[in-house]
Enzyme design. Structure first.
Site, mmCIF file in Angstrom:
data_model
loop_
_atom_site.group_PDB
_atom_site.id
_atom_site.type_symbol
_atom_site.label_atom_id
_atom_site.label_comp_id
_atom_site.label_asym_id
_atom_site.label_seq_id
_atom_site.Cartn_x
_atom_site.Cartn_y
_atom_site.Cartn_z
ATOM 1 N N ASN A 80 -12.574 9.164 -12.337
ATOM 2 C CA ASN A 80 -12.259 7.781 -12.691
ATOM 3 C C ASN A 80 -10.771 7.472 -12.593
ATOM 4 O O ASN A 80 -10.389 6.327 -12.358
ATOM 5 C CB ASN A 80 -12.762 7.514 -14.120
ATOM 6 N N SER A 131 -6.951 3.658 0.093
ATOM 7 C CA SER A 131 -7.259 4.895 -0.641
ATOM 8 C C SER A 131 -8.690 4.865 -1.175
ATOM 9 O O SER A 131 -9.364 5.900 -1.239
ATOM 10 C CB SER A 131 -6.265 5.105 -1.785
ATOM 11 N N LYS A 132 -9.160 3.693 -1.561
ATOM 12 C CA LYS A 132 -10.524 3.586 -2.089
ATOM 13 C C LYS A 132 -11.552 3.685 -0.951
ATOM 14 O O LYS A 132 -12.638 4.246 -1.127
ATOM 15 C CB LYS A 132 -10.691 2.278 -2.869
ATOM 16 N N TYR A 138 -3.928 0.511 -1.948
ATOM 17 C CA TYR A 138 -5.003 0.838 -2.893
ATOM 18 C C TYR A 138 -6.355 0.765 -2.177
ATOM 19 O O TYR A 138 -7.178 1.691 -2.285
ATOM 20 C CB TYR A 138 -4.963 -0.150 -4.061
ATOM 21 N N ALA A 139 -6.577 -0.323 -1.437
ATOM 22 C CA ALA A 139 -7.867 -0.499 -0.763
ATOM 23 C C ALA A 139 -8.118 0.622 0.252
ATOM 24 O O ALA A 139 -9.233 1.149 0.357
ATOM 25 C CB ALA A 139 -7.918 -1.870 -0.084
ATOM 26 N N VAL A 161 -4.412 14.439 -12.207
ATOM 27 C CA VAL A 161 -5.246 14.808 -11.050
ATOM 28 C C VAL A 161 -4.425 15.102 -9.795
ATOM 29 O O VAL A 161 -4.983 15.521 -8.784
ATOM 30 C CB VAL A 161 -6.316 13.729 -10.752
ATOM 31 N N SER A 210 -14.442 1.311 -5.653
ATOM 32 C CA SER A 210 -14.122 -0.111 -5.830
ATOM 33 C C SER A 210 -14.813 -0.878 -4.721
ATOM 34 O O SER A 210 -15.010 -0.347 -3.621
ATOM 35 C CB SER A 210 -12.604 -0.308 -5.722
HETATM 36 N N1 LIG Z 1 -10.153 -2.553 -13.263
HETATM 37 C C1 LIG Z 1 -10.768 -2.899 -12.152
HETATM 38 O O1 LIG Z 1 -10.954 -4.098 -11.845
HETATM 39 C C2 LIG Z 1 -11.305 -1.843 -11.223
HETATM 40 C C3 LIG Z 1 -12.099 -2.272 -10.138
HETATM 41 C C4 LIG Z 1 -12.590 -1.316 -9.261
HETATM 42 C C5 LIG Z 1 -12.322 0.026 -9.465
HETATM 43 N N2 LIG Z 1 -11.552 0.392 -10.522
HETATM 44 C C6 LIG Z 1 -11.267 1.824 -10.670
HETATM 45 O O2 LIG Z 1 -11.628 2.254 -11.960
HETATM 46 C C7 LIG Z 1 -10.806 3.380 -12.325
HETATM 47 C C8 LIG Z 1 -10.222 3.128 -13.707
HETATM 48 O O3 LIG Z 1 -9.408 1.970 -13.614
HETATM 49 P P1 LIG Z 1 -9.033 1.078 -14.866
HETATM 50 O O4 LIG Z 1 -9.305 -0.315 -14.477
HETATM 51 O O5 LIG Z 1 -9.617 1.628 -16.087
HETATM 52 O O6 LIG Z 1 -7.441 1.260 -14.816
HETATM 53 P P2 LIG Z 1 -6.358 1.556 -15.937
HETATM 54 O O7 LIG Z 1 -6.702 0.868 -17.194
HETATM 55 O O8 LIG Z 1 -5.074 1.270 -15.254
HETATM 56 O O9 LIG Z 1 -6.518 3.133 -16.190
HETATM 57 C C9 LIG Z 1 -6.205 4.040 -15.191
HETATM 58 C C10 LIG Z 1 -6.437 5.417 -15.745
HETATM 59 O O10 LIG Z 1 -6.169 6.367 -14.710
HETATM 60 C C11 LIG Z 1 -5.233 7.307 -15.232
HETATM 61 N N3 LIG Z 1 -4.406 7.909 -14.205
HETATM 62 C C12 LIG Z 1 -3.561 7.316 -13.337
HETATM 63 N N4 LIG Z 1 -2.948 8.238 -12.582
HETATM 64 C C13 LIG Z 1 -3.429 9.443 -12.989
HETATM 65 C C14 LIG Z 1 -3.171 10.778 -12.603
HETATM 66 N N5 LIG Z 1 -2.289 11.103 -11.640
HETATM 67 N N6 LIG Z 1 -3.851 11.765 -13.231
HETATM 68 C C15 LIG Z 1 -4.729 11.486 -14.208
HETATM 69 N N7 LIG Z 1 -4.990 10.256 -14.643
HETATM 70 C C16 LIG Z 1 -4.342 9.238 -14.029
HETATM 71 C C17 LIG Z 1 -4.427 6.529 -16.239
HETATM 72 O O11 LIG Z 1 -3.748 7.417 -17.101
HETATM 73 P P3 LIG Z 1 -2.315 7.027 -17.769
HETATM 74 O O12 LIG Z 1 -2.627 6.227 -19.005
HETATM 75 O O13 LIG Z 1 -1.697 8.348 -18.068
HETATM 76 O O14 LIG Z 1 -1.552 6.236 -16.756
HETATM 77 C C18 LIG Z 1 -5.524 5.752 -16.919
HETATM 78 O O15 LIG Z 1 -6.207 6.526 -17.848
HETATM 79 C C19 LIG Z 1 -9.748 3.508 -11.228
HETATM 80 O O16 LIG Z 1 -10.117 4.510 -10.312
HETATM 81 C C20 LIG Z 1 -9.789 2.146 -10.559
HETATM 82 O O17 LIG Z 1 -9.361 2.196 -9.220
HETATM 83 C C21 LIG Z 1 -11.044 -0.489 -11.413
#
Ligand SMILES: NC(=O)c1ccc[n+]([C@@H]2O[C@H](COP(=O)([O-])OP(=O)(O)OC[C@H]3O[C@@H](n4cnc5c(N)ncnc54)[C@H](OP(=O)(O)O)[C@@H]3O)[C@@H](O)[C@H]2O)c1
Length: 241
Positions: free
Chosen positions: A77, A142-143, A139-140, A55, A126
């Site tokens: 996402n 950016s969110k 991170y916060a 992205v 988030s």
């Molecule tokens: N987990 C939580 O507690 C939580 C809470 C609130 C919000 N969120 C949000 O939920 C979303 C998903 O998070 P997650 O918890 O599933 O995290 P995750 O398991 O770390 O997965 C992150 C995903 O984003 C992809 N990504 C990172 N940089 C990218 C880029 N430049 N272009 C395309 N894809 C990219 C990663 O791909 P790669 O495998 O290639 O790195 C991976 O598929 C995020 O936006 C996160 O901020 C998560």
């Protein structure tokens, strides 16, 4: 907006919440799911079309948009979360590049398709957009910016028939929260909560028990009322977004 029969694109679809969103969209009967990933992806379901999509890469975003014929629901996402203490500008820029400008760039590229389908944008933000966790302040920030972007897009695109949802996700058990020993929701339950929210037409979606605990106070609060009052200024005469 039912998921059944729809075309859905999920960024960051190879693991964590994104992977669960692909599975949930399929189980709800999506006709086609575009899975945006940075590495090649193989998926057993023939309805899944992998998309090479970093992205932060404008050329990849453009190529992805050109390869998709129609789209009903875009789920932004993809995200990164790294520890920092705001001492390095580079850390802030890195988070903004993915979590804010990535969301912005992908949204702009697919907007013509979403306008055509009267579709929906779903931004996985988030709860930290509302209250930072000081171990990951960049991170916060950016969110918070991505949430504000979501709110403005919601107002600007309402007149074009595109719905814009923010997901105020709480702690979820993925690689992103690996180091935190706190209660976490499963990615599958969060994915269900997200698509339930989309199907129920919730502007702001609180998809897990922690975030759900603040849903009522957010929805009935002064800040949400102010968002609606401000949005009303553009509702009558939408401008380009
Ligand atoms: N987990 C939580 O507690 C939580 C809470 C609130 C919000 N969120 C949000 O939920 C979303 C998903 O998070 P997650 O918890 O599933 O995290 P995750 O398991 O770390 O997965 C992150 C995903 O984003 C992809 N990504 C990172 N940089 C990218 C880029 N430049 N272009 C395309 N894809 C990219 C990663 O791909 P790669 O495998 O290639 O790195 C991976 O598929 C995020 O936006 C996160 O901020 C998560």
């Amino acid at each position: 907006m039912k998921i059944e029969g729809k075309t859905v694109l999920v960024t960051g679809a190879n693991r964590g919440i994104g992977q669960a969103l692909v599975a949930e969209a399929l189980s709800r009967g999506a006709a086609r799911v575009y899975a945006g990933t940075r590495q090649p992806l193989a998926h057993p379901d023939a309805r899944v079309t992998p998309l090479n999509l970093d992205v932060t890469d404008a050329a990849q975003i453009r190529a992805a948009a050109e390869s998709v014929e129609s789209l009903d629901i875009l789920v932004n996402n993809a995200g990164i979360a790294l520890y920092d203490d705001l001492s390095e500008r580079a850390a802030l820029e890195q988070h903004l590049a993915v979590n804010l400008f990535g969301t912005y760039g992908v949204t702009q590229a697919f907007l013509p398709l979403l306008t055509g389908s009267q579709g929906a944008i779903v931004n996985n933000v988030s709860t930290m957009a509302l209250a930072p966790f000081p171990f990951t302040p960049a991170y916060a920030i950016s969110k918070a910016a991505a949430f504000n972007l979501t709110q403005s897009l919601r107002a600007l695109l309402a007149g074009r028939g595109v719905r814009v949802h923010a997901v105020l996700t709480g702690p979820t058990d993925t690689d992103m929260t690996r180091g935190f020993d706190i209660p976490k929701a499963s990615p599958a339950s969060v994915a269900r909560g997200i698509f339930d929210g989309v199907e129920n037409g919730e502007e702001d979606i609180f998809p897990d028990p922690m975030s759900a605990s603040i849903a009522d106070s957010w929805r009935n609060g002064a800040v949400k009322a102010m968002e609606r009052e401000n949005a009303a200024f553009v509702a009558a005469e939408p401008t380009a977004a």
